[in-house]
Design an enzyme around this catalytic site. Structure first.
Site, PDB file in Angstrom:
ATOM      1  N   GLU A 210       0.872  -1.174   0.000  1.00  0.00           N
ATOM      2  CA  GLU A 210       0.000   0.000   0.000  1.00  0.00           C
ATOM      3  C   GLU A 210       0.907   1.221   0.000  1.00  0.00           C
ATOM      4  O   GLU A 210       1.472   1.580   1.033  1.00  0.00           O
ATOM      5  CB  GLU A 210      -0.921  -0.022   1.228  1.00  0.00           C
ATOM      6  CG  GLU A 210      -1.912  -1.175   1.234  1.00  0.00           C
ATOM      7  CD  GLU A 210      -2.928  -1.090   0.116  1.00  0.00           C
ATOM      8  OE1 GLU A 210      -3.071  -0.009  -0.485  1.00  0.00           O
ATOM      9  OE2 GLU A 210      -3.588  -2.104  -0.169  1.00  0.00           O
ATOM     10  N   CYS A 244      -2.345   9.462   2.669  1.00  0.00           N
ATOM     11  CA  CYS A 244      -1.902   8.925   1.367  1.00  0.00           C
ATOM     12  C   CYS A 244      -2.936   9.111   0.269  1.00  0.00           C
ATOM     13  O   CYS A 244      -2.594   9.094  -0.913  1.00  0.00           O
ATOM     14  CB  CYS A 244      -1.518   7.455   1.501  1.00  0.00           C
ATOM     15  SG  CYS A 244      -2.876   6.405   2.073  1.00  0.00           S
TER      16      CYS A 244
END
Length: 468
Positions: A210, A244
């Site tokens: 990720e 993010c």
């Protein structure tokens, strides 16, 4: 002396003994995780405030509640997720049992980041425990207060024969990665992601990465600028921009920019007051290294809003930059802070071209009163996730997978997707030891007639099959 060898051996022995496989054991671990969140809620809020100056609202919404929701969902659906999945059969296997069995991988490693140090640690942990794995958890050493709570409190709620927290920085993580794991789940930067993937490749260990990247946000001329500004300001400056999936830059026409700037200033003032530094609702940069990196980016383009900073407080004001060049550092790296550059484009065609010549982002956003414009950007671009006319609200749905594509990551999780990520999907066919005459057509000597019959028997019903 290897500091991890004994721990890893203990966990492997537990897994090979089969202790983690029963649904009852998995449910007990999940309930323990839920109790950890409930019993230590104030301690977790305090730790998040110490590390990132997170408000109680941000901590609850983006850390504690999401983690608790994942635990509740997994407990409610665990037996259904574990159940064998029966699949269609062809004529040759009509009397047999064909199914997919979800099996735990074994010993898995979860390496967590510092920006959402509870959420991004516990949500993958829920999936790993629900799938029946033994887990080594490596929290970030940068978010020191949460690391301390996870190391000291969490093991008391889980069976330590199948779970361990390990601590350390890059050197210790490097030592840990020298060991063989059955699955590695990493959240962090693309640079470190490549290191993790290289280490995993030595053992052919599957990974979920990720990562991040520069998430575009297109604002069409056909928009209400204040509505756009409210939503963009909220999800750009949430957690001081250290998210993010936050928008990394805006794409809009010069005309929309002129309408957006006063609207963004209005939204920032309403959210954080005339002096955002004194607002309890605005976070801080995690450490001095990140602060110095971000302060250097304030020199790109021209500051239209904000731009103030305080090194002692690790404070950077909610900032908007204009007249930014694509070649400047602020457009070359993920910002990961409360700075929002605006790039000018002349319509949706140029915006799509701009997005598509860069790496595929973790998230992509488009604002327009025209659903055709939003759907066109969705159709002609690629990203890990997409949200039209809002920010990262797609992240609140456990029914949607979260993950990147290309440079923004490999794999997905959240809800059942987490369970599936940490499960090996084993293809199973159980046949009768008798009825051998039915198999005679596949044995030599072959003939055209036998071939025709066999091909008919192998024809898929709603799927394609391959004979190896």
């Amino acid at each position: 002396m290897d500091p991890f060898e004994d721990t890893l051996r203990r966990l492997r022995e537990t897994f090979h003994a089969g202790h983690t496989r029963p649904a009852e054991f998995r449910a007990a671990q999940l309930r323990g995780l839920g109790h950890f969140l409930q019993d230590n809620k104030q301690l977790l809020h305090d730790a998040l405030a110490q590390d990132l100056h997170k408000s109680a609202f941000e901590s609850e919404v983006s850390e504690v509640a999401i983690s608790q929701g994942e635990v509740t969902l997994a407990l409610r659906n665990l037996r259904a997720w574990m159940k064998d999945e029966h699949v269609p059969k062809n004529l040759a296997t009509q009397l047999d049992s064909a199914f997919i069995r979800k099996e735990p991988f074994g010993l898995v490693l979860i390496i967590a980041p510092w920006n959402y140090p509870l959420n991004l640690t516990l949500v993958p942990l829920v999936g790993a425990l629900a799938a029946g794995n033994c887990v080594v958890l490596k929290p970030s050493e940068i978010s020191k207060s949460i690391e301390k709570v996870l190391a000291e409190e969490l093991p008391r709620y889980l069976d330590q024969s199948c779970f361990a927290v390990v601590l350390g920085g890059p050197q210790e993580t490097g030592q840990l990665l020298e060991h063989r794991f059955d699955y590695i789940f990493f959240t962090g930067s693309p640079r470190v992601g490549k290191i993790v993937m290289t280490a995993a490749a030595k053992h052919l260990t599957p990974v979920t990465l990720e990562l991040g990247g520069k998430n575009p946000c297109y604002v069409d001329d056909n928009c209400d600028p204040q509505i756009v500004a409210n939503r963009v300001a909220w999800f750009r400056y949430f957690n001081a921009g250290q998210t993010c999936v936050a928008p990394d830059y805006l794409l809009c026409s010069p005309e929309m920019q002129e309408r957006l700037l006063p609207a963004l200033q209005s939204a920032i003032t309403r959210f954080y007051g005339n002096d955002p530094q004194s607002s309890p609702n605005l976070g801080r940069i995690i450490n001095q290294k990140q602060f110095q990196r971000l302060r250097a980016l304030l020199g790109c383009g021209r500051v239209a809003i904000g731009g103030q900073s305080d090194e002692c407080d690790r404070y950077i004001a909610p900032t908007v930059l204009v007249d930014v060049q694509e070649t400047e550092p602020v457009m070359q790296e993920e910002i990961f802070g409360p700075i929002l550059p605006i790039m000018n484009v002349w319509g949706v065609d140029e915006a799509i071209e701009f997005i598509n010549r860069r790496e595929k982002p973790l998230a992509l956003y488009a604002f327009s009163n025209s659903s055709q414009v939003v759907r066109r950007i969705l159709a002609q671009t690629s990203s890990g996730g997409f949200c039209g006319n809002d920010g990262f609200m797609h992240m609140t749905l456990a029914s949607l997978p979260f993950g990147g594509v290309g440079a923004s990551g490999i794999g997905r999780y959240h809800g059942k997707f987490s369970f599936d990520t940490f499960s090996h999907h084993r293809a199973c066919l159980l046949r009768s030891p008798g009825m051998e005459k039915l198999n005679a057509i596949r044995y030599p000597p072959h003939s055209p007639r036998r071939l025709r019959v066999l091909l008919v028997a192998m024809e898929a019903r709603g799927c394609s099959c391959t004979l190896l």
